[in-house]
Design a protein around this motif. Structure first.
Motif, short mmCIF file in Angstrom:
data_model
loop_
_atom_site.label_atom_id
_atom_site.label_comp_id
_atom_site.label_asym_id
_atom_site.label_seq_id
_atom_site.Cartn_x
_atom_site.Cartn_y
_atom_site.Cartn_z
N ARG A 10 79.40 108.31 39.72
CA ARG A 10 80.24 107.71 38.69
C ARG A 10 80.00 108.38 37.34
N THR A 11 78.75 108.67 37.05
CA THR A 11 78.43 109.28 35.76
C THR A 11 78.19 110.78 35.93
N LEU A 66 79.10 100.03 31.98
CA LEU A 66 77.75 100.15 32.55
C LEU A 66 77.05 98.81 32.61
N TYR A 104 83.58 102.83 30.69
CA TYR A 104 83.85 104.15 31.27
C TYR A 104 85.06 104.79 30.61
N THR A 119 86.06 110.52 38.52
CA THR A 119 85.16 111.17 37.57
C THR A 119 84.02 111.88 38.27
N PHE A 175 83.97 108.40 29.06
CA PHE A 175 84.23 109.72 29.64
C PHE A 175 84.96 110.65 28.68
N LEU A 178 78.04 113.19 32.98
CA LEU A 178 76.80 113.12 32.22
C LEU A 178 75.72 113.95 32.89
N THR A 225 72.83 105.39 26.21
CA THR A 225 74.25 105.73 26.24
C THR A 225 74.97 105.04 25.09
#
Lengths: 122, 351, 752
Positions: C312-313, C172, C233, C552, C237, C316, C224
């Motif tokens: 990408r996230t 990140l 990442y 992801t 993940f 989350l 995070t």
């Protein structure tokens, strides 16, 4: 007058130490010493003539000398007198330096006033 | 610490006068002391030189009264314990303090210096009553004789030449005291504190150790067998051919506490052939055998302060160097002057 | 066809398989070649001989081209197997802070790249479009050859580098570096014409607006790290996976609040960068920058960074109950609001800017509707057609001396040499309008359908809003087209006549040259071909879908086969029910093709009683064509003949103008952008202005006063005690004596 001489002579003939001295007697001498010291200090603070000021420091030395001798008498111990010798030595050294300084300063300003030398720099 | 000192004082108290008390009031009534000091401050303040009104005599009188007040205050307690000082104490201290006052109040430096000599003389009188004869004479010789004369020389040297019309003119800095109020205040507050401390401390002083056993005094004679021998011979207690016996360490057998010495005939050691004292007998000292002041002082001075003597020597040397350097008149020549001088020399050389 | 949920769920669960393999080292070159280009442009700026040529452009085009080729190679590498694989490429260790051995006591951020199919998808269009637009700009910026030219291409290359960092970064922090880098380049390029106050103000506005968002992103990253102890990442993940499992099991309570808060913060960053409500106002102003910049940065790539971030996230986001609904509704409202504003504007570039905001709204809505595929697909198609639209506008602007007012231009397509521009514009407009069978049609449709399919807070209403917005989009798109590109030939020069053709005051419209034309042609073709990708991997909703599912960003699927249901925290009732009643009869609608998805179910929303997947094509076509026809009626030429030469201007304008009074103040409001700027000015800027003045006063009086006082105190103190240092000996002697007296007194009192 002869009585005085006799009495002093008698004391001299005593050679060593007489009987011990009372604290109350000692206090007399200490007072004289303190008073002389104070007079010297007042003189140092008030007089503006450099020579007199140095004279006043000598006076304070003298006061210390009286106190030392009195203590020496009180303790029946000669160390006080030895100290007075050293005080005299230092006083002589101080007098030599001080008078040399006075001469030097007088040459520069043609004055003995301590206030002539009030500049903070140089 | 204090309790130890006090217990020691009590033990010593059996001999000599009673030394007791732990506060200022046992030496002098504090009120009398402070009143006297305050009076003295007023006197000195008045006696200091001023421009117009100059009540110096009044000041001196008040100062004398103040001194009297304090001395009487001291004398009251001392008289009660039969510890009054010698009458000459009063004489000499009055002279000393009076001339000291004159030193700081006189407007002419020469007179101040002369009064200082007087103060020195009076001090040496005090030294005398305190049984310090050697120092009394040394003080006169060194201080009055040497240092003060130097002062006088400098005073003469470093004074502006008076002009014709005002021969008596005083320098401004001599005529007027600087801030007398502040100085006197500070000085006498210091005196008050000083005397308070001295008196309250003095009343707690432990008594000196036993007279005879002190390192100085007659104990010195233990290390001065010549003086003892001389006194014994003069008193007829030693014959010719006799000497003071020595112990195994080679020290003379003299006991200053019992005031006895061991003497005997000089013989020869049968084994080594060295001279020894034989037929040793004990003799008592004559009553007039005492170490004199010079002996005791010299012994103390040389025996106990050799390092200090060295330091004093260095101080004196430095002072001498400093005085030479300071008072040297420096002639600064610029390049041109130097060149001129060099030329001058060059011209003169052939001639 | 039906069992695609099987592989999908496998793919989804592959996100939590251990550390991905090492990738090819040359992948780093994709990132660093643009940086090299930037440096070389700097060298060009220094060397006078190179400064006077177009060398910076050719360097940039060449290196970006190589970058693109490498990306294609990387794509082949990544998608070689049956499933797209994830690889890591580490250039060097960037940060390694350690304050203990326990997990979470090490902060590691490498300068490395996390490459999966999503990354490759993004990098393909970023590098490809960047190359094309650099080529376009080489001609477009030809007026500025010199230092400005170097500056432009240096910033341009730096942008691509930053964008590559953002997309390819394996943590990140690197994403944040790229995020700030693109922001910086955006600032530099918007303010490219720094002599103009408007450009400077716009640059500052963009920068500051982005700061607000970036704060959210930064906080999100910190949170995070705080919670998960890593920002890589590859490590992150797997740590999220337990929560995803909890979600699948319907056990929402297990997900801590912190984890739910992270996406909310990341979202703020995404809203800022992608110009969503309430931070969208910078994007229209960003049109002050040169048009290639608008095309690349403010239409195709940078503004999609927000979408990329969320994609990408996505795990989350999926586990948060609030995040995705907020994203959906913010996107929906942004789409509607900016579409209405776009309808009333006259500046064609500005219209395009608002349309970008609107389309970004669609993408966010798509993410919120749990169709990251749809969002990504829309990003992909939008990148091409919006870039081509912008470049067409740029060509017009370039040719007509900065003229952008649609009232002062007409029939541009028919002018000599403008044919390609006209055709490219038509293709772009059709795409944007969602004309059937265009790329934009398919991608927008995917989002619209999901709005009705996915149960969520008011999603059906959002779907209707988006449908209406689709109609509005079609209207304002073709308003531009009908006004500017068809009709009688007419053109008034813009205000840059002298700037462009300094030697004479006469205005000579010049047709675009080969570079602009070729780029437009390529982009037009690409926009058409983008539609084709929808049919490549039909089972996975097209090629883009395949790419997304391999990453992801894949939707989280609960259940197997027939019972597969996409999951998000806010559907926990449903999910929980599903988990408990494993045999529940939910059909696998949303991953089957719309044709096959039959029957109603509790998992599916419905569109007026019909399956959205089945009917959405027709419904959205209807809205799109209605919008086009309205535009044709109000602004278009009479009849087919008028399309080419007819005298449109008076009649059409009067028809549109006649409508204006009937709408009351609405048109005026829309023209003034609903006074949002004024509202912000009143609500935020003015109070801040007042506050800053108050603070200024406080600073001057209180703080400065205190500091000055600190400075003056010693001086005052010195002045007050200076007299004591008179230099006169007596003063010191008095001090010494009284000090002695005092000390003695003290000693005596203490020992009393």
């Amino acid at each position: 007058m002869t009585g005085v001489i006799d009495q002093i002579g008698g004391m001299l003939a005593q050679a060593g130490y007489p009987a011990p001295m009372s604290v109350l007697t000692l206090s007399h001498y200490l007072f004289v010493s303190a008073a002389m010291f104070t007079l010297g200090m007042v003189g140092f603070l008030t007089r503006r003539n450099l020579i007199i000021m140095f004279l006043c420091t000598e006076m304070m030395f003298q006061a210390a000398g009286i106190a030392l001798i009195a203590a020496s008498r009180f303790w029946l111990n000669h160390t006080g007198q030895s100290f007075v010798i050293f005080v005299l030595t230092v006083a002589a050294a101080e007098a030599a330096m001080a008078l040399a300084l006075v001469v030097l300063l007088f040459r520069k300003r043609e004055s003995l006033s301590a206030e002539e030398w009030a500049e903070m720099k140089g | 610490m204090q309790s130890v000192a006090r217990s020691r004082a009590r033990r010593a108290g059996s001999r000599g006068p009673q030394i007791r008390g732990s506060s200022l009031s046992e030496v002098i009534n504090p009120f009398v002391l402070y009143a006297g000091i305050a009076l003295g401050a007023v006197g000195v303040l008045l006696a200091l030189p001023r421009k117009r009104i100059n009540p110096q005599v009044l000041g001196a009188l008040i100062g004398a009264v103040a001194l009297g007040v304090v001395l009487v205050g001291l004398g009251v307690r001392a008289g009660a314990s039969d510890a009054l000082p010698n009458i000459y104490f009063y004489v000499f201290s009055a002279i000393a303090l009076g001339s000291c006052l004159r030193v700081i109040t006189h407007q002419r430096p020469v007179y101040a210096a002369l009064y200082f000599i007087l103060a020195i003389l009076a001090s040496s009188g005090l030294y005398l009553i305190l049984s310090a004869e050697f120092m009394a004479f040394a003080l006169i010789i060194i201080y009055a004789g040497a240092i003060l004369i130097t002062y006088l020389f400098v005073i003469m040297l470093a004074t502006e030449a008076p002009s014709e019309e005002e021969l008596d003119r005083l320098a401004d800095y001599d005529a007027v005291a600087r801030e007398p109020m502040v100085a006197t205040g500070v000085g006498f507050v210091l005196l008050a504190v000083l005397t308070t401390m001295l008196f309250s401390g003095a009343s707690q002083l432990p008594a000196p150790e036993s007279f005879a056993s002190t390192a100085s005094g007659d104990a010195v004679l233990r290390d001065l067998p010549g003086a003892v021998e001389k006194a014994l011979r003069r008193a007829g207690l030693m014959e010719d051919g006799e000497a003071i016996a020595r112990d195994a360490d080679g020290r003379p057998r003299i006991d200053p506490v019992q005031r006895v010495a061991w003497v005997g005939l000089i013989g020869e050691d049968p084994a080594s052939g060295e001279p020894v004292v034989v037929n040793v007998r004990q003799v008592s000292w004559p009553d007039d055998l005492h170490a004199n002041n010079v002996q005791a002082l010299a012994y103390d001075f040389l025996n106990r302060h050799p390092g200090t003597i060295e330091i004093a020597g260095v101080i004196l040397l430095m002072a001498m160097l400093g005085a030479v350097v300071l008072s040297r008149r420096q002639v600064e020549l610029d390049e041109e002057a130097k060149a001129r001088q060099a030329r001058h020399l060059h011209v003169e050389e052939p001639a | 066809m039906h069992n695609l949920a099987g592989p999908l769920s496998q793919v989804a669960s592959s996100a939590d398989v251990g550390v991905p393999a090492q990738g090819p080292a040359w992948a780093s070159l994709i990132v660093f070649l643009p940086l090299l280009a930037c440096a070389l442009c700097g060298v060009c700026a220094i060397v006078p001989a190179m400064r006077r040529t177009k060398l910076p452009a050719w360097i940039t085009v060449a290196l970006l081209g190589v970058s693109f080729v490498l990306t294609v190679l990387l794509y082949q590498d990544v998608s070689a197997g049956e499933h797209a694989k994830t690889v890591l490429v580490t250039s060097w260790e960037w940060f390694h802070l350690s304050w203990g051995d326990a997990p979470g006591q090490q902060f590691v951020a490498s300068f490395g790249f996390y490459i999966d199919s999503l990354t490759v998808l993004w990098m393909l269009f970023v590098t490809g479009l960047a190359t094309l637009i650099a080529l376009y700009a080489s001609e477009y910026m030809s007026h500025d050859v010199g230092l400005g030219y170097c500056r432009f291409f240096a910033a341009f290359s730096l942008f691509v580098f930053s964008m590559a960092c953002l997309v390819m970064g394996d943590n990140l922090l690197l994403l944040y570096l790229g995020w700030e880098g693109v922001g910086l380049c955006s600032y530099l390029l918007i303010g490219y014409f720094y002599n103009e106050a408007g450009a400077v103000a716009a640059a500052k506005k963009a920068f500051i607006m982005n700061r607000i968002g970036d704060l959210g992103l930064a906080l999100g990253i910190m949170l995070t790290f705080w919670h998960f102890g890593t920002i890589q990442y590859a490590e992150l993940f797997p740590l999220v996976a337990p929560y995803v499992e909890a979600l699948k099991a319907g056990d929402i309570g297990q997900i801590p609040l912190v984890v739910q808060a992270i996406p909310l913060l990341l979202m703020v960053g995404a809203f800022g960068k992608s110009a969503q409500l309430p931070l969208y106002v910078w994007l229209p102003d960003a049109m002050w920058g040169p048009t290639p910049v608008s095309a690349l940065i403010h239409a195709a790539t940078m503004v999609t960074a927000g979408v990329y971030l969320i994609a990408r996230t996505y795990p989350l986001f999926a586990v948060s109950e609030l995040a995705l609904p907020i994203v959906a509704w913010v996107g929906t409202l942004t789409a509607l609001l900016s579409a209405t504003i776009a309808m009333a504007q006259f500046d064609i570039k500005r219209i395009m800017a608002y349309s970008t905001v609107s389309q970004l709204g669609y993408m966010f809505a798509g993410l919120g509707f749990l169709t990251s595929t749809g969002a990504a697909f829309h990003v992909f198609t939008h990148a091409f057609f919006k870039a081509s639209l912008f470049l067409c506008c740029g060509a017009v602007m370039h040719g007509f001396a900065g003229q952008l007012d649609l009232r002062r231009l007409s029939g541009v397509s028919f002018m000599k040499g403008w044919g390609i521009v006209g055709i490219a514009m038509l293709i772009g407009c059709l795409n944007l309008a969602g004309f059937p069978l265009t790329a934009g049609f398919f991608s927008k449709d995917m989002i619209l359908a999901e709005a009705f399919v996915t149960p969520g807070p008011g999603y059906a209403l959002a779907g209707w809003i988006l449908l209406v917005t689709a109609g509005l989009t079609a209207y304002y798109t073709f308003r531009v087209f009908f006004r500017v590109f068809v009709g009688p030939q007419h053109a008034e020069p813009g205000d840059e006549v002298h700037a462009h053709d300094g030697h004479d005051a006469h205005f000579h419209p010049h047709a675009p040259g080969w570079a602009i034309n070729s780029v437009l042609a390529i982009l037009a073709v690409a926009s058409i071909l983008a539609a084709g990708t929808y049919f490549i991997e039909k089972e996975q909703h097209g090629w883009v879908g395949k790419m997304v599912h391999g990453s992801t960003a894949a939707e989280i699927v609960v259940g197997e086969g027939e019972h597969a249901v996409r999951a998000a925290a806010f559907r926990h009732d449903l999910v929980g029910e599903h988990a408990i009643h494993g045999e529940s009869h939910e059909p696998a609608g949303d991953h089957a093709t719309p044709e096959e998805a039959g029957g109603s179910s509790i998992a599916h929303g419905s569109f007026l009683g019909m399956d959205p997947h089945a009917v959405m094509y027709y419904v959205s076509s209807l809205f799109g064509i209605a919008g086009i026809l309205t535009a044709a009626y109000l602004h278009g030429p009479r009849g087919l003949f008028g399309l080419f030469i007819g005298s449109r201007t008076e009649a059409a304008t009067s028809r549109a103008d006649a409508l204006v009074p009937a709408l009351g103040p609405l048109v005026q409001w829309a023209r003034h952008k609903w006074y949002v700027d004024e509202l912000y000015d009143f609500l935020i800027v003015k109070p801040l202005w007042v506050l800053s003045h108050i603070f200024h006063l406080i600073d001057q009086l209180l703080i400065d006063g205190l500091v000055d006082l600190m400075g003056r105190l010693p001086s005052i103190g010195g002045r007050s005690i200076r007299p004591s240092q008179s230099g006169v000996l007596h003063g010191y002697a008095v001090g010494m004596a009284s000090g002695l007296a005092f000390l003695l007194l003290l000693v005596w009192l203490l020992t009393l």
